[in-house]
Write a protein that holds these residues in place. Structure first.
Motif, short mmCIF file in Angstrom:
data_model
loop_
_atom_site.label_atom_id
_atom_site.label_comp_id
_atom_site.label_asym_id
_atom_site.label_seq_id
_atom_site.Cartn_x
_atom_site.Cartn_y
_atom_site.Cartn_z
N PRO A 255 -48.59 -18.64 1.83
CA PRO A 255 -49.11 -19.90 2.10
C PRO A 255 -49.47 -20.76 0.94
N HIS A 256 -49.72 -20.08 -0.04
CA HIS A 256 -50.23 -20.47 -1.28
C HIS A 256 -49.20 -20.61 -2.32
N GLU A 257 -48.12 -20.17 -2.00
CA GLU A 257 -46.99 -20.33 -3.19
C GLU A 257 -46.49 -21.66 -3.29
N GLN A 258 -46.06 -21.90 -4.50
CA GLN A 258 -45.60 -23.39 -4.84
C GLN A 258 -43.95 -23.19 -4.33
N LEU A 259 -43.40 -23.81 -3.57
CA LEU A 259 -42.02 -23.92 -3.15
C LEU A 259 -41.10 -24.54 -4.13
N LEU A 260 -40.18 -24.06 -4.26
CA LEU A 260 -38.89 -24.45 -5.12
C LEU A 260 -37.83 -24.86 -4.03
N TRP A 261 -37.45 -26.09 -4.01
CA TRP A 261 -36.29 -26.43 -3.17
C TRP A 261 -35.14 -27.13 -3.98
N MET A 262 -34.06 -26.50 -3.57
CA MET A 262 -32.84 -26.87 -4.34
C MET A 262 -31.74 -27.11 -3.67
N HIS A 263 -31.18 -28.25 -4.02
CA HIS A 263 -30.08 -29.03 -3.06
C HIS A 263 -28.84 -29.25 -3.88
N ASP A 264 -27.57 -29.43 -2.98
CA ASP A 264 -26.35 -29.67 -3.47
C ASP A 264 -26.06 -31.01 -2.32
N GLN A 265 -25.93 -31.99 -3.12
CA GLN A 265 -25.92 -33.17 -2.17
C GLN A 265 -24.44 -33.48 -1.65
N ASN A 266 -23.91 -32.52 -1.14
CA ASN A 266 -22.48 -32.77 -0.32
C ASN A 266 -22.75 -33.28 1.17
N PHE A 267 -21.84 -34.02 1.79
CA PHE A 267 -22.09 -34.39 3.10
C PHE A 267 -22.17 -33.26 4.23
N THR A 268 -21.18 -32.36 4.32
CA THR A 268 -21.57 -31.38 5.25
C THR A 268 -20.57 -30.08 4.89
N PRO A 269 -21.51 -28.81 5.05
CA PRO A 269 -22.74 -28.96 5.41
C PRO A 269 -23.90 -29.06 4.56
N LEU A 270 -24.78 -30.01 4.68
CA LEU A 270 -25.88 -30.48 3.77
C LEU A 270 -26.69 -29.20 3.41
N SER A 271 -26.69 -28.54 2.27
CA SER A 271 -27.03 -27.26 2.08
C SER A 271 -28.11 -27.27 1.05
N SER A 272 -29.44 -26.75 1.43
CA SER A 272 -30.49 -26.61 0.36
C SER A 272 -31.16 -25.22 0.72
N ALA A 273 -31.48 -24.51 -0.55
CA ALA A 273 -32.49 -23.27 -0.40
C ALA A 273 -33.51 -23.35 -0.99
N VAL A 274 -34.67 -22.85 -0.37
CA VAL A 274 -35.99 -22.96 -0.65
C VAL A 274 -36.65 -21.50 -1.00
N GLY A 275 -37.18 -21.32 -2.24
CA GLY A 275 -37.57 -20.14 -2.98
C GLY A 275 -38.87 -20.12 -3.32
N VAL A 276 -39.36 -19.17 -4.11
CA VAL A 276 -40.73 -18.96 -4.68
C VAL A 276 -40.24 -18.32 -6.30
N LYS A 277 -41.13 -18.39 -7.06
CA LYS A 277 -40.90 -17.75 -8.30
C LYS A 277 -42.26 -16.76 -8.61
N ARG A 278 -42.08 -15.63 -8.72
CA ARG A 278 -43.00 -14.65 -8.86
C ARG A 278 -42.72 -13.96 -10.03
N GLU A 279 -43.52 -14.29 -10.99
CA GLU A 279 -43.44 -13.92 -12.56
C GLU A 279 -41.68 -14.64 -12.96
N GLN A 280 -40.89 -13.57 -13.23
CA GLN A 280 -39.73 -14.16 -13.74
C GLN A 280 -38.72 -13.97 -12.58
N THR A 281 -38.93 -13.42 -11.43
CA THR A 281 -38.05 -13.20 -10.36
C THR A 281 -38.07 -14.44 -9.30
N LEU A 282 -36.66 -14.87 -9.07
CA LEU A 282 -36.67 -15.87 -7.99
C LEU A 282 -36.36 -15.38 -6.86
#
Length: 441
Positions: A255-282
């Motif tokens: 709950p406390h982690e900052q979210l990294l939200w990453m996008h590719d603005q294509n029409f379909t499928p509209l795809s985005s990944a959500v991740g977190v960074k812990r030290e140098q690991t994504l």
């Protein structure tokens, strides 16, 4: 003529290159009658510095002859060769100053060294050359055509005053796939043509162990083999060939982690990944994939999915093309997303570059997170909560016949592109560059 103090200070900065038997054989090759030494050698291993010194000595020893140094573009050859060749030829002592506009160095013995950008390969034509160097030849656009139609004919030009002489040319660089440079290397390596010879060495034979270890920590195995071992790496199909179950994790977003939200603005499928960074690991631990949707709908899904998340500041990554229109005060994909975030009491930082990275740079950045050359994995995916990310990294392939274009028919390609935009910002690829020359401080 006496050497002035400035030249003395410059000369004091020079130091000899590390002696290497293959490099010595290369330097002696032209004297043995080799016209076309093909030199795929590791990054920062001395091939370009050998070429500079060889060109300068040849110009000093051959009055009235013309030599060249060439690279894929004019800016590139100037950056790599111009200052050092002026220094090595003691150009400040010659009667005629170098031409900064034409990139020609004039020696008092009548010899000349021309710098040529082969983005227009016809620039090499029309001169009776004695010899030259083509650097970064693997990056030469339409290299096969340029070699056959412009470069080789120029080197074979008949000189009535020397009817039996034909110009020599070092062909040096770092491999890049199995293109025209690979063909030249294989021809030279076969040893069936007395005009050709093959010279190869790895960076580890020249550079200190700590430099090699640092490269392995920041590059994928594939990129390291290509850049530092000068290996010709063919397209293998899978772009992220080292991605495996070793990249899987059961971790979840805290709950406390900052979210990294990453996008590719294509029409379909509209795809985005959500991740977190812990030290140098994504860690890729969630995603939003919508069919026939727009960015505003993706943002509404995001704020609903994470309505109970405690850290309400999100980092946004994605395709720079999604910013189009903003310079004309129009809405964009990102302003639509940010408008929804604001309305739902989120704050954000947009971490989107002004222009898209080169596709190869983006892919190499992700490859190095998937697995470095020394076996470290700093990109982990939860295949249960982020199945599209997992499937994309495991299956996205190259287009048939391409060394970098991604297969657009694979629906998972868009989410791997989105991931790449994030990685390119936070952990950019170690790019090919004109490294600082040892002739300069």
């Amino acid at each position: 003529m006496a050497v002035d103090l400035r030249t003395q200070r410059e000369l004091a900065r020079w130091y000899p290159l590390i002696e290497h038997p293959i490099q010595r054989a290369l330097v002696e090759a032209v004297g043995r009658g080799i016209r076309f030494p093909v030199v795929p050698a590791g990054r920062r291993s001395g091939k370009t510095e050998r070429a500079k010194r060889f060109l300068a000595k040849q110009a000093m020893r051959n009055p009235g002859k013309r030599f060249f140094a060439a690279a894929p573009t004019r800016d590139q050859v100037k950056k790599i060769y111009w200052s050092d060749l002026k220094l090595l030829t003691l150009s400040s002592l010659h009667d005629k100053a170098p031409s900064e506009s034409e990139l020609i160095i004039y020696l008092n013995n009548g010899a000349e060294i021309h710098l040529i950008g082969l983005d227009r390969p016809e620039r090499i034509e029309g001169v009776l050359w004695h010899g030259g160097v083509i650097d970064e030849i693997a990056d030469l656009r339409y290299g096969d055509i340029a070699w056959k139609e412009n470069i080789l004919p120029a080197l074979n030009t008949f000189n009535p005053s020397e009817p039996d002489y034909r110009a020599w040319c070092w062909l040096i660089g770092v491999p890049d796939g199995l293109g025209h440079y690979y063909d030249l290397a294989k021809y030279a390596e076969a040893g069936n043509d007395p005009d050709w010879a093959y010279f190869h060495w790895k960076s580890a034979e020249i550079l200190p162990p700590d430099v090699i270890a640092a490269a392995k920590r920041t590059m994928s195995a594939r990129q390291y083999r290509q850049e530092y071992e000068a290996a010709f790496e063919g397209a293998t199909g899978r772009i992220y060939e080292d991605y495996s179950k070793a990249n899987h994790t059961a971790e979840r977003i805290q709950p406390h982690e900052q979210l990294l939200w990453m996008h590719d603005q294509n029409f379909t499928p509209l795809s985005s990944a959500v991740g977190v960074k812990r030290e140098q690991t994504l860690l890729l631990l969630d995603e939003i994939v919508l069919t026939s949707a727009v960015s505003k709908q993706s943002a509404l899904e995001f704020v609903e999915k994470f309505k109970d998340h405690k850290n309400k500041h999100v980092l946004i990554y994605g395709d720079p093309a999604g910013q189009d229109g903003e310079k004309h005060a129009h809405a964009s994909d990102y302003t639509d997303i940010e408008g929804v975030l604001k309305a739902h009491h989120w704050t954000y930082t947009r971490k989107v570059k002004p222009a898209a990275p080169a596709i190869k740079d983006r892919q190499n950045a992700v490859r190095a997170k998937v697995c470095t050359a020394d076996g470290v994995r700093t990109l982990l995916v939860n295949p249960v909560t982020a199945p599209w990310s997992d499937k994309g990294l495991a299956t996205v392939q190259l287009q048939e016949g391409s060394t970098f274009q991604e297969d657009q028919k694979n629906k998972y390609q868009h989410i791997t592109t989105a991931i790449g935009y994030c990685v390119d910002v936070e952990w950019p690829s170690v790019r090919r560059a004109a490294f600082a020359s040892p002739l300069r401080a």
